[in-house]
Design a protein around this motif. Structure first.
Motif, PDB file in Angstrom:
ATOM      1  N   GLY A 191       0.819  -1.209   0.000  1.00  0.00           N
ATOM      2  CA  GLY A 191       0.000   0.000   0.000  1.00  0.00           C
ATOM      3  C   GLY A 191       0.851   1.257   0.000  1.00  0.00           C
ATOM      4  N   GLY A 192       1.860   1.276   0.845  1.00  0.00           N
ATOM      5  CA  GLY A 192       2.693   2.474   0.992  1.00  0.00           C
ATOM      6  C   GLY A 192       3.382   2.847  -0.297  1.00  0.00           C
ATOM      7  N   GLU A 193       3.915   1.833  -0.961  1.00  0.00           N
ATOM      8  CA  GLU A 193       4.660   2.160  -2.177  1.00  0.00           C
ATOM      9  C   GLU A 193       3.726   2.641  -3.270  1.00  0.00           C
ATOM     10  OE1 GLU A 193       6.766  -1.180  -3.623  1.00  0.00           O
ATOM     11  OE2 GLU A 193       5.153  -2.597  -3.252  1.00  0.00           O
ATOM     12  N   ARG A 194       2.499   2.110  -3.284  1.00  0.00           N
ATOM     13  CA  ARG A 194       1.564   2.584  -4.313  1.00  0.00           C
ATOM     14  C   ARG A 194       1.192   4.034  -4.066  1.00  0.00           C
ATOM     15  NH1 ARG A 194      -2.111  -2.683  -4.762  1.00  0.00           N
ATOM     16  NH2 ARG A 194      -0.576  -3.993  -5.800  1.00  0.00           N
ATOM     17  N   ILE A 195       0.956   4.350  -2.798  1.00  0.00           N
ATOM     18  CA  ILE A 195       0.618   5.746  -2.468  1.00  0.00           C
ATOM     19  C   ILE A 195       1.791   6.658  -2.842  1.00  0.00           C
ATOM     20  CG2 ILE A 195       0.181   7.338  -0.578  1.00  0.00           C
ATOM     21  CD1 ILE A 195      -1.340   5.119   0.788  1.00  0.00           C
ATOM     22  N   ALA A 196       3.011   6.239  -2.468  1.00  0.00           N
ATOM     23  CA  ALA A 196       4.176   7.058  -2.757  1.00  0.00           C
ATOM     24  C   ALA A 196       4.306   7.291  -4.256  1.00  0.00           C
ATOM     25  CB  ALA A 196       5.434   6.379  -2.219  1.00  0.00           C
ATOM     26  N   CYS A 197       4.130   6.206  -5.006  1.00  0.00           N
ATOM     27  CA  CYS A 197       4.264   6.324  -6.457  1.00  0.00           C
ATOM     28  C   CYS A 197       3.204   7.270  -7.014  1.00  0.00           C
ATOM     29  CB  CYS A 197       4.130   4.945  -7.080  1.00  0.00           C
ATOM     30  SG  CYS A 197       4.174   4.975  -8.852  1.00  0.00           S
ATOM     31  N   ALA A 198       1.964   7.097  -6.544  1.00  0.00           N
ATOM     32  CA  ALA A 198       0.896   7.964  -7.040  1.00  0.00           C
ATOM     33  C   ALA A 198       1.181   9.414  -6.715  1.00  0.00           C
ATOM     34  CB  ALA A 198      -0.436   7.527  -6.426  1.00  0.00           C
ATOM     35  N   LEU A 199       1.683   9.660  -5.485  1.00  0.00           N
ATOM     36  CA  LEU A 199       1.957  11.045  -5.094  1.00  0.00           C
ATOM     37  C   LEU A 199       3.064  11.641  -5.962  1.00  0.00           C
ATOM     38  CD1 LEU A 199       1.704  10.891  -1.210  1.00  0.00           C
ATOM     39  CD2 LEU A 199       0.183  12.022  -2.814  1.00  0.00           C
ATOM     40  N   THR A 201       8.188  -2.211  -9.156  1.00  0.00           N
ATOM     41  CA  THR A 201       8.578  -3.616  -9.318  1.00  0.00           C
ATOM     42  C   THR A 201      10.065  -3.827  -9.123  1.00  0.00           C
ATOM     43  OG1 THR A 201       8.371  -3.096 -11.642  1.00  0.00           O
ATOM     44  CG2 THR A 201       6.752  -4.602 -10.715  1.00  0.00           C
ATOM     45  N   TYR A 202      10.857  -2.813  -9.460  1.00  0.00           N
ATOM     46  CA  TYR A 202      12.306  -2.975  -9.341  1.00  0.00           C
ATOM     47  C   TYR A 202      12.707  -3.104  -7.877  1.00  0.00           C
ATOM     48  CZ  TYR A 202      17.280  -1.940  -9.733  1.00  0.00           C
ATOM     49  OH  TYR A 202      18.639  -1.991  -9.658  1.00  0.00           O
ATOM     50  N   MET A 203      12.062  -2.324  -7.028  1.00  0.00           N
ATOM     51  CA  MET A 203      12.418  -2.353  -5.615  1.00  0.00           C
ATOM     52  C   MET A 203      11.139  -2.523  -4.807  1.00  0.00           C
ATOM     53  SD  MET A 203      15.016   0.240  -3.830  1.00  0.00           S
ATOM     54  CE  MET A 203      15.565  -0.055  -2.166  1.00  0.00           C
ATOM     55  N   ALA A 204      10.435  -3.635  -5.062  1.00  0.00           N
ATOM     56  CA  ALA A 204       9.141  -3.852  -4.423  1.00  0.00           C
ATOM     57  C   ALA A 204       9.324  -3.951  -2.912  1.00  0.00           C
ATOM     58  CB  ALA A 204       8.512  -5.130  -4.969  1.00  0.00           C
ATOM     59  N   GLN A 205       8.356  -3.383  -2.213  1.00  0.00           N
ATOM     60  CA  GLN A 205       8.439  -3.367  -0.742  1.00  0.00           C
ATOM     61  C   GLN A 205       8.547  -4.784  -0.177  1.00  0.00           C
ATOM     62  OE1 GLN A 205       8.639  -0.605   1.134  1.00  0.00           O
ATOM     63  NE2 GLN A 205       8.862  -1.897   2.926  1.00  0.00           N
ATOM     64  N   SER A 206       7.839  -5.710  -0.813  1.00  0.00           N
ATOM     65  CA  SER A 206       7.841  -7.074  -0.286  1.00  0.00           C
ATOM     66  C   SER A 206       9.222  -7.712  -0.383  1.00  0.00           C
ATOM     67  CB  SER A 206       6.823  -7.915  -1.055  1.00  0.00           C
ATOM     68  OG  SER A 206       7.011  -7.741  -2.439  1.00  0.00           O
ATOM     69  N   HIS A 207      10.038  -7.239  -1.318  1.00  0.00           N
ATOM     70  CA  HIS A 207      11.386  -7.775  -1.438  1.00  0.00           C
ATOM     71  C   HIS A 207      12.404  -6.982  -0.640  1.00  0.00           C
ATOM     72  CE1 HIS A 207       9.560  -9.713  -4.965  1.00  0.00           C
ATOM     73  NE2 HIS A 207      10.398 -10.681  -4.673  1.00  0.00           N
ATOM     74  N   HIS A 208      12.101  -5.755  -0.320  1.00  0.00           N
ATOM     75  CA  HIS A 208      13.026  -4.911   0.429  1.00  0.00           C
ATOM     76  C   HIS A 208      12.331  -4.356   1.667  1.00  0.00           C
ATOM     77  CE1 HIS A 208      14.665  -4.959  -3.655  1.00  0.00           C
ATOM     78  NE2 HIS A 208      15.844  -4.802  -3.091  1.00  0.00           N
ATOM     79  N   SER A 223      19.037   1.339  -9.344  1.00  0.00           N
ATOM     80  CA  SER A 223      19.073   1.942 -10.679  1.00  0.00           C
ATOM     81  C   SER A 223      18.183   3.161 -10.837  1.00  0.00           C
ATOM     82  CB  SER A 223      18.697   0.903 -11.721  1.00  0.00           C
ATOM     83  OG  SER A 223      19.747   0.001 -11.851  1.00  0.00           O
ATOM     84  N   HIS A 224      16.964   3.131 -10.262  1.00  0.00           N
ATOM     85  CA  HIS A 224      16.126   4.307 -10.489  1.00  0.00           C
ATOM     86  C   HIS A 224      16.615   5.479  -9.665  1.00  0.00           C
ATOM     87  CE1 HIS A 224      14.409   2.113  -7.220  1.00  0.00           C
ATOM     88  NE2 HIS A 224      13.433   2.958  -6.984  1.00  0.00           N
ATOM     89  N   ALA A 225      17.336   5.204  -8.565  1.00  0.00           N
ATOM     90  CA  ALA A 225      17.962   6.310  -7.851  1.00  0.00           C
ATOM     91  C   ALA A 225      19.133   6.861  -8.655  1.00  0.00           C
ATOM     92  CB  ALA A 225      18.435   5.851  -6.481  1.00  0.00           C
ATOM     93  N   SER A 226      19.910   5.958  -9.275  1.00  0.00           N
ATOM     94  CA  SER A 226      20.996   6.426 -10.143  1.00  0.00           C
ATOM     95  C   SER A 226      20.434   7.309 -11.246  1.00  0.00           C
ATOM     96  CB  SER A 226      21.722   5.257 -10.793  1.00  0.00           C
ATOM     97  OG  SER A 226      22.070   4.292  -9.862  1.00  0.00           O
ATOM     98  N   ALA A 227      19.299   6.874 -11.799  1.00  0.00           N
ATOM     99  CA  ALA A 227      18.689   7.668 -12.866  1.00  0.00           C
ATOM    100  C   ALA A 227      18.359   9.057 -12.372  1.00  0.00           C
ATOM    101  CB  ALA A 227      17.433   6.964 -13.375  1.00  0.00           C
ATOM    102  N   LEU A 228      17.796   9.138 -11.178  1.00  0.00           N
ATOM    103  CA  LEU A 228      17.423  10.442 -10.633  1.00  0.00           C
ATOM    104  C   LEU A 228      18.675  11.269 -10.327  1.00  0.00           C
ATOM    105  CD1 LEU A 228      14.904  12.028  -9.740  1.00  0.00           C
ATOM    106  CD2 LEU A 228      15.367  11.257  -7.434  1.00  0.00           C
TER     107      LEU A 228
END
Lengths: 656, 304, 212
Positions: free
Chosen positions: A27-35, A98-105, A239-244
């Motif tokens: 839930g948290g990651e979806r909210i963060a992404c949407a925001l 999906t790259y850094m899914a909460q369930s995996h990290h 990787s997506h942090a590197s991109a940013l």
């Protein structure tokens, strides 16, 4: 204005709800992404508003801190930096689902997202701040949050080290910036940014301001020799942090330099000259260092250094143009630099994201382990290829357009007998060399990663990335193609931004070279269509193909995949040509005799500044102080009493 | 404009394969042989277009993209280039950069296609191709800078246009002579001729371009041969325009002059190939750096 | 006429680069012979046909274009020297230095207080550039033969300058220089032969061990 503030608030708070949510839930990651996506849309709304209305957005609130005011000002110049930020931030956030899914990290996912949002918000504030203190506040917020992005995988020593170097470099930079803003305040009388062209660049104070700015902002941007933190940090971050970081955050250094130089009404020649020299150095050595790397993310990080060099060349040309009074140079130089800021943001994040999907599928960052991935990851290969063509500055993608602007500036100055001697003319061959080397590097990366046979088992099991990772990359590639195929749509925006920097640049009909953008667009379309047509014809004839045959081994019957040309051998000739600046370490490889024994070969190119200069120097200094301490602090009471007595005598003499 | 484009394309498409034949005949003459027919490449192309092909199962679509782009790029680039006194049909300010970068695009995909086969030989060729062009590109830029300085223009049409005959006769003759030498060397490198590469052999003797296209066959190989011929003519046009700047009032004579220049250039290449040996690989960068220095020197001459 | 001169001198400068960058001894000697032969044309193209200029041209051609190179090539054949130049620093670095000295020669020549007629062409800078290239060759090469080539280039540079003044400079001066050089070549040849016979090497680094 409300668009922008909403964007900052949404981005800054995007990670907060996740903190209160289930550690293993999504839930948290979806909210963060949407925001974040909402914030990006709001930011783009603000950009559109600036370009559409033509007037800068302005907001001034008072602030209790002495000297500070909450002044936020978004003009076309800042909008050029805001634009890639919004795109890259949103793309990275979706990719991260999906790259850094909460369930995996579960242990670091929530923290990461909090700081991801904070970096986005801080960069937005940096490019819009109209007051030195607000700028510094946002700058520090960005720097510190960036540290947490780099050390997201803090169980790895590599990431902790990279983060530490980054933090040290950042703070050194901020120190210089603090001094610079104090000097600037003495010049302009207030901490609020002066309007463009208001300050007179005179005497030592202006020179000190420029040099401090060059150091502080150059450290963030990663100009050689100030790039020390950059390669390791971008390699260690997800990787997506590197991109940013690579696509957007290092550009704040360029933004700072651009904004700073806009304050002054006349520019000494050496400002532009020194930026040109640094830019040339960064461009050429950035790409050569990249060629010598085997770690694919480190390689991309060095390419950031190269591209920052290209941007610095454009900016330097604009500065030289201002001191020579040549509006055409200003227009084309700054236009090229700004467009390259956008372009690099787009294609570098595209490359980082696609490399992320490769790294996730194979579990290694070592180029020499890859090979043949385009069979397993066809879409990722296509996306990476798009990014590679774009970053090599080839038509029909966007990298070509910005380099074309800079080149055109050089050639127009050659034809028009502009003063300034050979300094500007040399930009063209430097850019050509950089472009050719970048091409070599990306042929190497693309070929070694996606083409040929797999070089290790990790590759054979690789799977294509899920759609949620591919979709943001496709959007980025789409923007790359848009700028490359329809560059004329950006012409007016560039003119506006250049006008914000130096209004004198628009006094003459400088739009003339921009009209060529339409022609380039025509050529790009013709190229694309003709190639498509011929390709289609060739594919249609595929029913004549003899099926199932392997590559011709030139008569050799038992070729295996280890015999393919490797990344190291591909770059070897170029690396050898530049050995005077690289000092590549080579180990082994001396097979001899009629029946040579098994032999290993490895080569490794450490960073020329960090590993060859700063680290040895600092370890030398620390060794010296260890010796000094063991001598001073020897544990004998008599000595300590002596120190007290000496101090006493010293002070007595001092106050006498 | 449409007529101009058509004339340009027709000239290029029909005349380019002849140059390869002339080079081969010149070399045969020097070797005391009769040699293949001058029109041999036309026959080869026709035959290859009808043939089937063998495609390695290692390869992907990139393998097919190399020949396609290698053929399309010279065609498009030619539209920015004046053929003798025939103006470039699609000329614009700043087209010289697009011209150079289009060839870089072709190089990218040719090298990628070579790597796509997974053969160590082709990887070798690709590495060399991209390495040596790194050294050739600055030379081209310096040469273009000299021309831009002399002509004051921003497009190839102006750079290789009317100012040349005046510049040769004026004080800039030496500089133009120097860049003519440089561009000729670049022409030899880019078209992989002796002394930099041997276009007639295969495997490790030929080291650069031919080794990259070992695995192509049928129509795709035809495209590569055709693309190479077109590239020779397009880059040769640069040299010929520079060396023969005269114009007469009659267009037919101008056309003949231009084509004769190309034929002469092809013969010159044939002579160079006959009297010189291929350089050792380690010497090629030295020669190219030397060429770059000469072009720098030419720039200094015109800036002086 | 100035056009032919500048073209000639340009080829001379190109030959400088060629000699500096060439790895083959025989090619070096041939190039310097060609350089000498081309320079022999210079008195005629500058001063027109006269006995003085024709004499100068003929003498220069014979000595620099034919005789000395022939002697050198013979020496190589007889002494059986390895036919590769052995540079002290890499050829690319020599080339870079050569380019820098050439550019410096051009910049410097503009500053020289010369009369306008000699200021205009590339005569003076070409002379300086050739001399400096000769010096560079002398400094950076290991073999005794290449030293002679360096001296020849040096002489070529002086010759270019001399041609400019040849109406003022008597033929004798030029002849004396050439004679010096010829003697030098002979001495070098004899010494080389002997050194080679005794030590089976003609590396000048080893020659320096004889200094005491």
């Amino acid at each position: 204005m409300s668009w922008l503030l909403t964007a900052v608030a949404l981005a800054g708070l995007s990670g907060v709800p996740g903190l209160f949510m289930n550690r293993y839930g999504s839930g948290g990651e979806r909210i963060a992404c949407a925001l974040i996506v909402a914030a990006a849309l709001c930011g783009l709304g603000a950009v559109v508003q600036v370009f559409y209305d033509g007037d800068p957005l302005l907001l001034a609130w008072s602030w209790k801190i002495p000297g500070a005011a909450f002044i936020v000002r978004l003009d076309a110049l800042a909008a050029f930096f805001l634009m890639p930020l919004c795109l890259v931030a949103a793309a990275g956030a979706i990719y991260g689902l999906t790259y850094m899914a909460q369930s995996h990290h579960p242990e670091n996912g929530r923290q990461f997202r909090l700081f991801y949002g904070l970096v986005v918000a801080a960069v937005m504030l940096v490019v819009c701040a109209g007051n030195s203190l607000l700028f510094l506040f946002a700058w520090e917020l960005m720097a510190v949050s960036g540290f947490f992005l780099i050390t997201a995988d803090d169980q790895l020593e590599e990431a902790r080290k990279a983060g530490f170097v980054y933090l040290a470099a950042s703070h050194t930079g901020v120190l210089a910036l603090l001094a610079m803003f104090v000097l600037l305040e003495q010049g302009s009388g207030s901490f609020t940014f002066p309007a463009a062209g208001l300050l007179v660049a005179q005497g030592g104070s202006a020179a000190a301001i420029f040099l401090l700015g060059l150091f502080g902002f150059g450290l963030k941007a990663g100009l050689i020799p100030l790039h020390i933190w950059l390669p390791a940090a971008h390699a260690a971050a997800p990787s997506h942090a590197s991109a940013l970081l690579s696509g957007v955050m290092i550009k704040t250094g360029i933004y700072g330099l651009t904004r700073l130089t806009s304050f002054f009404c006349e520019i000494p020649f050496w400002w532009g000259g020194s930026l040109l020299a640094l830019g040339a150095l960064s461009a050429v050595f950035g790409v050569v260092l990249a060629l010598a790397q085997h770690d694919i993310k480190r390689l991309l990080a060095y390419h950031s250094v190269e591209n920052i060099g290209i941007i610095a060349l454009g900016l330097g040309m604009a500065l030289v143009g201002r001191s020579l009074g040549e509006p055409l140079l200003v227009m084309l130089g700054l236009g090229g630099a700004l467009l390259h800021v956008v372009n690099h943001g787009l294609f570098k994040s595209l490359l980082f994201l696609s490399v992320g999907s490769v790294v996730q599928a194979t579990g290694t960052r070592d180029l020499s382990q890859y090979g043949g991935l385009s069979k397993h990851q066809p879409l990722t290969a296509l996306l990476f290829l798009g990014g590679a063509v774009a970053i090599s500055g080839l038509p029909p993608f966007n990298g070509f357009i910005s380099e074309w602007l800079i080149y055109t500036g050089v050639f127009s100055s050659a034809g028009k007998d502009v003063g300034g001697g050979i300094a500007i003319l040399l930009i063209a061959p430097v850019l050509a060399l950089t472009g050719a080397l970048a091409l070599a590097c990306f042929v190497k990366v693309f070929g070694m990663t996606f083409l040929g046979h797999p070089r290790s088992d990790a590759v054979v099991q690789a799977k294509e990335a899920p759609a949620l990772m591919l979709a943001p990359m496709m959007v980025l590639l789409g923007f790359c193609a848009w700028i490359g195929l329809l560059p004329q749509t950006l012409g007016p925006l560039l003119l506006k931004a250049v006008g914000d920097w130096n209004s004198a640049a628009l006094e003459m009909p400088t739009a003339m070279p921009l009209q060529s953008l339409t022609n380039i667009s025509v050529f790009a379309w013709v190229l694309l269509l003709t190639c498509g047509l011929l390709f289609w014809w060739l594919q249609r004839r595929r029913h004549h193909v003899v099926p199932g045959l392997g590559t011709w081994g030139c008569g050799y019957q038992l070729p295996n995949q280890r015999m393919q040309y490797s990344a190291g051998s591909f770059a070897d000739t170029i690396v050898a040509l530049f050995r005077f600046g690289l000092w590549t370490r080579r180990h082994g490889g001396q097979a001899g005799g009629l029946f040579p024994a098994e032999e290993h070969f490895a080569c490794h190119t450490p960073d020329i500044v960090l590993d060859r200069a700063i680290l040895p120097a600092s370890s030398g200094i620390s060794w010296l102080f260890v010796r000094l301490r063991s001598w001073v602090q020897n544990g004998l009471l008599a000595f300590y009493l002596l120190y007290i007595a000496l101090t006493l005598i010293f002070f007595l003499l001092w106050f006498m | 404009m449409i007529v101009g484009i058509l004339i340009h394309l027709l000239l290029l498409l029909l005349f380019a394969p002849l140059l390869a034949g002339i080079i081969a005949r010149t070399k045969a003459l020097f070797a005391g042989r009769r040699g293949q027919p001058v029109l041999q490449l036309y026959f080869d192309l026709l035959r290859l277009a009808r043939k089937g092909s063998v495609i390695s199962k290692t390869t992907t679509w990139v393998f097919a993209a190399g020949p396609v782009i290698g053929l399309v790029v010279p065609l498009i680039a030619a539209l920015m280039l004046p053929f003798g006194t025939f103006k470039a049909p699609l000329s614009f300010d700043g087209d010289l950069i697009l011209f150079v970068y289009l060839f870089a695009l072709a190089r990218f995909f040719t090298a990628a296609a070579a790597l796509d086969t997974g053969s160590s030989f082709e990887g070798m060729g690709a590495a060399r191709e991209v390495t040596f062009s790194c050294l050739a590109e600055p030379t081209i830029m310096f040469a273009l800078l000299v021309l831009a300085k002399l002509s004051g223009g921003l497009s190839l049409d102006v750079l290789l246009g009317d100012h040349l005959s005046a510049s040769w006769r004026g004080g800039s003759g030496p500089a133009l002579g120097l860049i003519l030498v440089c561009l000729f060397v670049v022409l030899l490198v880019e078209n992989s001729r002796i002394p930099f590469d041997d276009p007639n052999t295969h495997l490790e003797l030929t080291m650069i371009h031919e080794v990259m296209v070992l695995d192509h066959s049928g129509p795709a190989f035809g495209m590569i041969l055709y693309g190479a011929a077109l590239k020779l003519m397009v880059l040769g046009t640069l040299v010929v325009n520079l060396a023969l700047p005269w114009a007469t009032p009659w267009w037919a004579l101008n056309l003949l002059l231009y084509l004769a220049g190309l034929v002469l250039l092809a013969m010159l290449i044939g002579i160079v190939e006959s009297v010189m040996a291929r350089l050792r690989l380690v010497r090629i960068p030295q020669v190219l750096i030397g060429t770059t220095l000469i072009s720098v020197f030419a720039l200094v001459l015109v800036l002086r | 006429m100035t056009d032919i001169n500048s073209m000639l001198l340009l080829v001379v400068i190109l030959l400088n680069f060629f000699i500096l960058g060439s790895a083959r001894l025989v090619a070096c000697i041939r190039a310097v012979a060609l350089q000498g032969a081309l320079l022999a044309l210079l008195p005629v193209t500058i001063h027109g046909f006269s006995i003085h200029s024709l004499g100068l041209a003929g003498g220069a051609f014979l000595f620099k274009g034919v005789l000395i190179p022939w002697l050198l090539l013979r020496a190589i054949r007889e002494v059986r020297i390895r036919r590769e130049v052995e540079p002290l620093i890499s050829l690319v670095a020599t080339l870079f230095l050569g380019a820098m000295t050439t550019v410096a020669a051009f910049l410097f020549a503009d500053q020289l207080p010369l009369i306008h007629a000699s200021q205009a062409g590339v005569l003076v800078p070409a002379s300086l550039a050739t001399m400096l290239a000769g010096f560079l060759l002398l400094m950076t090469r290991r073999k005794a033969i290449t030293q002679v080539v360096g001296y020849l280039m040096l002489e070529n540079g002086i010759f270019i300058f001399g041609v400019l003044l040849s109406t003022a400079m008597p033929l004798v001066v030029e002849a004396a220089i050439l004679l010096d050089l010829l003697v030098a070549v002979f001495v070098m040849g004899i010494v080389l032969n002997h050194v080679n016979r005794e030590f089976s090497s003609i590396n000048i680094e080893r020659l320096s061990a004889l200094k005491e």
